[in-house]
Design an enzyme around this catalytic site. Sequence first.
Site, PDB file in Angstrom:
ATOM      1  N   ASN A   1      13.804  -2.255 -12.566  1.00 18.68           N
ATOM      2  CA  ASN A   1      12.541  -2.723 -12.734  1.00 18.68           C
ATOM      3  C   ASN A   1      12.250  -3.242 -14.202  1.00 18.68           C
ATOM      4  OD1 ASN A   1      10.993  -5.834 -13.347  1.00 18.68           O
ATOM      5  ND2 ASN A   1       9.850  -4.881 -11.456  1.00 18.68           N
TER       6      ASN A   1
ATOM      7  N   HIS B   1       4.201  -9.699   1.690  1.00 19.29           N
ATOM      8  CA  HIS B   1       2.859  -9.514   1.175  1.00 19.29           C
ATOM      9  C   HIS B   1       2.002 -11.167   1.135  1.00 19.29           C
ATOM     10  CE1 HIS B   1       5.009  -7.140  -2.440  1.00 19.29           C
ATOM     11  NE2 HIS B   1       4.802  -6.535  -0.849  1.00 19.29           N
TER      12      HIS B   1
ATOM     13  N   ARG C   1       0.399  -6.830   3.494  1.00 21.72           N
ATOM     14  CA  ARG C   1      -0.008  -6.212   2.757  1.00 21.72           C
ATOM     15  C   ARG C   1      -0.876  -6.659   1.509  1.00 21.72           C
ATOM     16  NH1 ARG C   1       2.637  -4.507  -2.772  1.00 21.72           N
ATOM     17  NH2 ARG C   1       0.933  -6.725  -3.865  1.00 21.72           N
TER      18      ARG C   1
ATOM     19  N   TYR D   1      -3.140  -6.085 -10.327  1.00 21.12           N
ATOM     20  CA  TYR D   1      -1.747  -6.080  -9.293  1.00 21.12           C
ATOM     21  C   TYR D   1      -2.446  -6.996  -8.836  1.00 21.12           C
ATOM     22  CZ  TYR D   1       1.628  -4.300  -6.958  1.00 21.12           C
ATOM     23  OH  TYR D   1       2.608  -4.538  -5.992  1.00 21.12           O
TER      24      TYR D   1
ATOM     25  N   ASP E   1      -1.800  -1.244  -1.217  1.00 21.13           N
ATOM     26  CA  ASP E   1      -0.784  -0.779  -2.479  1.00 21.13           C
ATOM     27  C   ASP E   1      -2.332  -0.680  -3.103  1.00 21.13           C
ATOM     28  OD1 ASP E   1       2.049  -1.543  -4.178  1.00 21.13           O
ATOM     29  OD2 ASP E   1       0.277   0.576  -3.753  1.00 21.13           O
TER      30      ASP E   1
ATOM     31  N   HIS F   1      -1.217   1.433  -5.442  1.00 21.89           N
ATOM     32  CA  HIS F   1      -0.315   1.078  -7.172  1.00 21.89           C
ATOM     33  C   HIS F   1      -0.730   1.820  -7.676  1.00 21.89           C
ATOM     34  CE1 HIS F   1       2.209  -1.007  -9.291  1.00 21.89           C
ATOM     35  NE2 HIS F   1       2.879  -1.428  -7.857  1.00 21.89           N
TER      36      HIS F   1
ATOM     37  N   GLU G   1      -1.220   2.690   0.710  1.00 21.78           N
ATOM     38  CA  GLU G   1      -0.090   3.297  -0.528  1.00 21.78           C
ATOM     39  C   GLU G   1      -0.503   3.781  -1.786  1.00 21.78           C
ATOM     40  OE1 GLU G   1       2.707  -0.345  -0.330  1.00 21.78           O
ATOM     41  OE2 GLU G   1       4.224   0.630  -2.108  1.00 21.78           O
TER      42      GLU G   1
ATOM     43  N   GLU H   1       8.204   4.830  -3.353  1.00 19.88           N
ATOM     44  CA  GLU H   1       8.919   4.283  -3.612  1.00 19.88           C
ATOM     45  C   GLU H   1       9.943   4.248  -5.298  1.00 19.88           C
ATOM     46  OE1 GLU H   1       6.224   0.375  -4.357  1.00 19.88           O
ATOM     47  OE2 GLU H   1       6.154   0.524  -6.328  1.00 19.88           O
TER      48      GLU H   1
ATOM     49  N   ARG I   1       8.639   5.943   0.823  1.00 18.66           N
ATOM     50  CA  ARG I   1       9.407   4.846   0.382  1.00 18.66           C
ATOM     51  C   ARG I   1       9.922   4.888  -0.230  1.00 18.66           C
ATOM     52  NH1 ARG I   1       7.997   0.031   0.972  1.00 18.66           N
ATOM     53  NH2 ARG I   1       5.745  -0.949  -1.124  1.00 18.66           N
TER      54      ARG I   1
ATOM     55  N   HIS J   1      11.258   0.035   0.392  1.00 16.27           N
ATOM     56  CA  HIS J   1      10.564  -0.792  -0.652  1.00 16.27           C
ATOM     57  C   HIS J   1      11.289  -1.992  -0.519  1.00 16.27           C
ATOM     58  CE1 HIS J   1       9.580  -0.552  -4.847  1.00 16.27           C
ATOM     59  NE2 HIS J   1       8.975  -1.792  -4.489  1.00 16.27           N
TER      60      HIS J   1
ATOM     61  N   GLU K   1       9.541  -3.044   4.198  1.00 13.89           N
ATOM     62  CA  GLU K   1       8.266  -4.551   3.047  1.00 13.89           C
ATOM     63  C   GLU K   1      10.088  -5.452   2.649  1.00 13.89           C
ATOM     64  OE1 GLU K   1       8.383  -2.955  -0.787  1.00 13.89           O
ATOM     65  OE2 GLU K   1       7.085  -4.826  -1.411  1.00 13.89           O
TER      66      GLU K   1
ATOM     67  N   TRP L   1      -0.492   2.194 -13.960  1.00 13.24           N
ATOM     68  CA  TRP L   1      -0.223   0.490 -13.368  1.00 13.24           C
ATOM     69  C   TRP L   1       0.238   0.115 -11.936  1.00 13.24           C
ATOM     70  CZ3 TRP L   1       4.271  -2.840 -11.601  1.00 13.24           C
ATOM     71  CH2 TRP L   1       3.975  -3.799 -11.428  1.00 13.24           C
TER      72      TRP L   1
END
Length: 402
Positions: A37, A122, A147, A159, A210, A212, A236, A262, A283, A312, A339, A402
């Site tokens: 990504n 989510h 989540r 996020y 999460d 993050h 997480e 992840e 993950r 993930h 997930e 992030w």
Amino acid sequence: MKITDVKIIVCSPGRNFVTVKIFTDEGLTGVGDATLNGREKAVVAYLQEHLAPLLIGRDPSRIEDIWQYFYKGAYWRRGPVTMAAIAGIDTALWDIKAKAANMPLYQLLGGASREKVLCYTHAQGTDIAEAVEAVGRRIEQGYKAIRVQVGIPGLPDVYGTGKKSVTNNAADDAFPHEETWSTSKYLRYVPELFKAVREAHGWDIELLHDSHHRLTPIEAARLGKDLEFARLFWLEDTVAAEYQEGFRLIRKHTTTPLAVGEVFNTIWDARLLMEEQLIDYIRTTTVHAGGVTAQRRIMDFASVYNVRTACHGAMDMSPICLGANLHLDLWVPNFGIQEYSGYLPEILDVFPSAWSLKDGYLHPGEAIGHGVEIDEKLAEKYPYQRAYLPVNRLEDGTLWHW
Ligand code: CS2
Ligand code: MG
């Protein structure tokens, strides 16, 4: 059997995906996810320029040898681009091997260890009321694990709660979308979120969260302690995990289960975390950790240290990655959870899949191979468009995690 061609298909049905398709002289084909990504074209170049030419004429059944050839043979080992490229090829080769054996991939791995695969999805809101409502909707849809993410008062967007964050694809911007962050505002607010969710929805639902990568170990320890009342399934990515030893501090202070990995792309990224049982769930996922061959190795290593798997599965993992994960999830003895953040309809049109979702559980299906294909004609209708993940700055402008 010989490999006769390798195609790298880039498409963007709602977000960018990179797919490896391998052709053989016996007519069997296999597909693998190689999506990274925000850096997709780096993987495309790595595949097209450096790996695909070396596959032509090879025996596709020699999966391990090909994996070692590309891993050790690179000299410059590891890293997200290298391992996503190897993953795309490896997953396609396992697809071919299972098709040649006329069985679903999970049978080739050792058969089913369970009837179905527990997943989590989510739910998010710009404020607590919205998030609580979103959890209710997911419960009505039958999910057993959710989540929960929430916007933080005083911060423009956070996020997992804004449009751009949810799709992880700011294709409409020439530059990464910039978010603003305050750890102190976040640490004060998240316990309020889970108090409200537990009050509204009780204890029969597994809740996850999460962070993050945004906290320091002591901040993560505080959050873990402050959330112990909510009995989370896990907290997480509390801390960016390059410094694995930092998790010793978190572990000392809280019994809230921890999930990390992840962004990991080899077993080495998680070795100390697992050996010292500093985490409860690993993950790593097929597309980022080097494919089925490597993911299976990580899963087996985790089983030695009471660490459970938790692949993930956000929307930027293509349905091919999810499909391959689900065959591993059905087989792996130390399974934790999968997930599943869902897919836009156009994504599922481009990637016809044998996997299914029912009452909060997934199943890979009984199709031979990993059960996912790519509709190349339809994929052409969704051309690549450069897109970035967001970046994150503190309120004083410091570039943050992030
Ligand atoms: C997130 C991901 O699903 C998760 O746990 O961390 O959505 C992550 O932000 C994206 O996969 C990044 O591309
Ligand atoms: Mg995450």
